[in-house]
Design an enzyme around this catalytic site. Structure first.
Site, PDB file in Angstrom:
ATOM      1  N   GLU A   1      -4.008  11.700  10.880  1.00 54.10           N
ATOM      2  CA  GLU A   1      -4.853  11.309  12.011  1.00 54.10           C
ATOM      3  C   GLU A   1      -5.247   9.834  11.931  1.00 54.10           C
ATOM      4  OE1 GLU A   1      -4.776  15.568  11.439  1.00 54.10           O
ATOM      5  OE2 GLU A   1      -5.286  13.929  10.065  1.00 54.10           O
TER       6      GLU A   1
ATOM      7  N   SER B   1      -5.084  11.322  -8.337  1.00 53.67           N
ATOM      8  CA  SER B   1      -3.853  11.633  -9.049  1.00 53.67           C
ATOM      9  C   SER B   1      -3.790  10.835 -10.345  1.00 53.67           C
ATOM     10  CB  SER B   1      -2.634  11.276  -8.184  1.00 53.67           C
ATOM     11  OG  SER B   1      -2.643  12.004  -6.979  1.00 53.67           O
TER      12      SER B   1
ATOM     13  N   GLN C   1      -6.216   5.705  -8.924  1.00 50.70           N
ATOM     14  CA  GLN C   1      -6.914   5.072  -7.801  1.00 50.70           C
ATOM     15  C   GLN C   1      -8.238   5.787  -7.533  1.00 50.70           C
ATOM     16  OE1 GLN C   1      -5.218   5.952  -4.026  1.00 50.70           O
ATOM     17  NE2 GLN C   1      -5.911   4.069  -3.052  1.00 50.70           N
TER      18      GLN C   1
ATOM     19  N   GLU D   1       0.476   1.293  -0.565  1.00 56.86           N
ATOM     20  CA  GLU D   1       0.528   2.727  -0.862  1.00 56.86           C
ATOM     21  C   GLU D   1       1.390   3.464   0.152  1.00 56.86           C
ATOM     22  OE1 GLU D   1      -2.563   6.444  -1.631  1.00 56.86           O
ATOM     23  OE2 GLU D   1      -3.186   4.791  -0.339  1.00 56.86           O
TER      24      GLU D   1
ATOM     25  N   SER E   1     -11.140   7.622  -2.773  1.00 53.94           N
ATOM     26  CA  SER E   1     -11.669   8.722  -1.970  1.00 53.94           C
ATOM     27  C   SER E   1     -12.926   9.328  -2.587  1.00 53.94           C
ATOM     28  CB  SER E   1     -10.613   9.819  -1.805  1.00 53.94           C
ATOM     29  OG  SER E   1      -9.485   9.335  -1.127  1.00 53.94           O
TER      30      SER E   1
END
Length: 402
Positions: free
Chosen positions: A372, A156, A121, A239, A124
């Site tokens: 968060e 990952s 993926q 996910e 990020s």
């Protein structure tokens, strides 16, 4: 199977068991090549039973997947090693099914399910933090291709992946959520560079990925241009369910390791640690039962924001459990056999030393959405609380401070 949708559950289950039995009679697990067996299982609609016919499924209720898996396991049949391709199975596959074209589904889903092609993926970025919509990786149209340049992080399986789901910015003049497009990226393409990121555990389970003028065919775009954020929500919801919503027996996972340590070390027991263990057990059981309810909801439709609560609870319980185990073990808990730089294909949360479990659990509150961010999602989409003020919502991405 699609014609039997209105049968009673027991009749539908019996019909599915008969179908599995007939398949096993024609494909002896002991005498059939593993990959040939898995390909045949996909073609027979016994991979994802809730997927459409021709795409590994039978248009059957999702709840019947456990019936199929149990029958194959009882026969000693090979599986598709799901832990090795968790991103592909849990995130890429449902996204491709939901928004992909017929050609994309036919090309990507079969080798994804059999494990022939591992996925990662590319979401990020180091400059975006938890604000995924602020990502800066650019994709510029060039004929039938898109030219992609940027950097991704915390990826990952990038070192073993054949394909990646990629989110990139195609319109810097649009607000950050509306200028994104979703692609499938070939991890073997020129311009893709994967570098290991060494973690607290000493190994490099994650990677950073540099994309330099990588050409991605427009045929590998998932969804419309500029609709990447909407498509990404399908991925992210799946996910969080994949991380926190799996089926688990009572006293399993991290709690099972803590309970075993408690029983093995009577000298380490105190009234305070006993109270903590009981509290963890009760919370884990509530988490397990909530997972049962979530899977019942999944059987009736796509995952929603409830998966965020499951992932949040999973991270908290894993960290609390690993911390208690370390305290019970004392100095023995500090022993860690292998600090060498390794690049594992699989992440083993509970099969390693207690020290590893304690360190690795720290990442559970970051990966798959930070705790968060998940609390904000739960507050707004589950509890219906007012959203946080967002002053950048209608500002062009190129005008945002960075």
């Amino acid at each position: 199977m699609s014609q039997d949708q209105h049968q009673p559950d027991d009749a539908r289950t019996a019909a599915l068991r008969e179908r599995v039995a007939a398949f096993l009679a024609a494909h002896d697990p002991a005498g059939t090549d593993r990959l040939d067996f898995l390909r045949a299982r996909f073609d027979a609609g016994l991979a994802w039973v809730h997927f459409p016919e021709g795409l590994g499924g039978l248009d059957a209720p999702r709840a019947l997947q456990s019936v199929v898996d149990a029958a194959f396991a009882a026969a000693g049949a090979p599986d598709n090693d799901p832990r090795r391709n968790g991103i592909g199975l849990g995130m890429a596959a449902p996204t491709i099914l939901t928004v992909g074209t017929d050609e994309q589904r036919q090309r990507f889903l079969p080798p994804l399910w059999t494990g022939e092609e591992v996925w990662c993926q590319l979401f990020s970025e180091p400059g975006a933090g938890s604000d995924l919509a602020a990502l800066a990786t650019r994709a510029v149209r060039d004929g039938d291709d898109w030219v992609v340049t940027g950097q991704k992080v915390w990826t990952s399986s990038a070192h073993t992946a054949r394909w990646a789901i990629l989110l990139a910015r195609t319109d810097p003049d649009a607000p950050k959520h509306r200028g994104l497009t979703y692609f499938v990226c070939d991890m073997t393409a020129p311009g893709v560079e994967v570098r290991p990121l060494r973690q607290l555990t000493g190994e490099a389970e994650f990677n950073e990925v540099f994309l330099t003028d990588v050409r991605v065919p427009d045929a590998h775009r998932l969804g419309a241009v500029g609709e990447g954020w909407r498509v990404a929500q399908t991925t992210l919801m799946n996910e969080r369910v994949a991380i926190g919503g799996h089926a688990a027996p009572r006293e399993s996972g991290m709690l099972g390791r803590v309970a075993a340590t408690w029983r093995d070390r009577p000298s380490a027991r105190t009234a305070e640690s006993h109270a903590r263990l009981l509290r963890l057990w009760a919370e884990q059981e509530a988490f397990r039962l909530a997972g049962v309810r979530l899977r019942q909801q999944l059987a009736a439709g796509a995952p929603g924001p409830e998966g965020s609560a499951m992932k949040l609870a999973f991270a908290r319980l894993a960290q609390a459990g690993s911390a208690l185990e370390l305290e019970l073990l004392g100095e023995d808990g500090l022993r860690y056999d292998d600090w060498s730089l390794r690049r594992p294909d699989l992440v083993d949360f509970t099969g390693r030393e207690a020290g590893y479990r304690y360190l690795r659990a720290k990442g559970n509150s970051i990966e798959g959405g930070t705790s968060e961010v998940l609390r904000n999602i739960i507050a707004e989409r589950v509890l219906g609380l007012p959203a946080e003020p967002r002053t950048d919502k209608d500002v062009a991405w190129k005008d945002l401070p960075r």
